[in-house]
Design a protein around this motif. Structure first.
Motif, PDB file in Angstrom:
ATOM      1  N   GLY A  34     -16.792  -7.768 -52.402  1.00  0.00           N
ATOM      2  CA  GLY A  34     -18.053  -7.972 -53.105  1.00  0.00           C
ATOM      3  C   GLY A  34     -19.202  -8.387 -52.212  1.00  0.00           C
ATOM      4  N   ARG A  35     -18.920  -8.881 -51.023  1.00  0.00           N
ATOM      5  CA  ARG A  35     -19.990  -9.293 -50.116  1.00  0.00           C
ATOM      6  C   ARG A  35     -20.548  -8.064 -49.406  1.00  0.00           C
ATOM      7  N   VAL A  36     -21.848  -7.919 -49.437  1.00  0.00           N
ATOM      8  CA  VAL A  36     -22.507  -6.775 -48.810  1.00  0.00           C
ATOM      9  C   VAL A  36     -22.825  -7.117 -47.358  1.00  0.00           C
ATOM     10  N   PHE A  37     -22.371  -6.248 -46.461  1.00  0.00           N
ATOM     11  CA  PHE A  37     -22.636  -6.385 -45.032  1.00  0.00           C
ATOM     12  C   PHE A  37     -23.600  -5.287 -44.605  1.00  0.00           C
ATOM     13  N   SER A  38     -24.642  -5.655 -43.882  1.00  0.00           N
ATOM     14  CA  SER A  38     -25.554  -4.645 -43.347  1.00  0.00           C
ATOM     15  C   SER A  38     -24.849  -3.899 -42.214  1.00  0.00           C
ATOM     16  N   ALA A  39     -25.382  -2.738 -41.858  1.00  0.00           N
ATOM     17  CA  ALA A  39     -24.827  -1.975 -40.737  1.00  0.00           C
ATOM     18  C   ALA A  39     -24.907  -2.802 -39.458  1.00  0.00           C
ATOM     19  N   ASP A  40     -26.006  -3.540 -39.279  1.00  0.00           N
ATOM     20  CA  ASP A  40     -26.139  -4.402 -38.100  1.00  0.00           C
ATOM     21  C   ASP A  40     -25.031  -5.442 -38.047  1.00  0.00           C
TER      22      ASP A  40
END
Length: 91
Positions: A34-40
């Protein structure tokens, strides 16, 4: 299923071959459902180096993960994209 200690991935009980980078991305996303990680953030955590325009690199790895693990990669159920933000695992 993801087996961190043996570095193995299974779908419906069948083993799936994942590259070391794919496994690291899977581990990151699946440990934090559920945690959104950016590409960076994915790039910096998985490659352990500062990112410089990592969008294509991360997108290619996510696409390959979906091709290996999703029933229909075009309509993923588990490895999701939050457009303009990043990627997450939907448990």
């Amino acid at each position: 299923e993801l087996h961190e200690d043996t570095v193995e991935v299974f779908v419906d009980g069948a083993p799936v071959k994942a590259t070391p980078m794919e496994f690291k991305i899977l581990l990151l996303l699946m440990k934090h459902p559920g945690r959104v990680f950016s590409a960076d953030e994915i790039y910096e955590r998985v490659w352990n180096e500062p990112s410089f325009a990592p969008e294509n690199t991360v997108a290619v790895h996510i696409r390959r993960i979906r091709e290996k693990l999703e029933t229909n990669p075009a309509e993923p159920k588990y490895f999701m994209t939050k457009w303009g933000v990043g990627y997450y695992f939907k448990a």
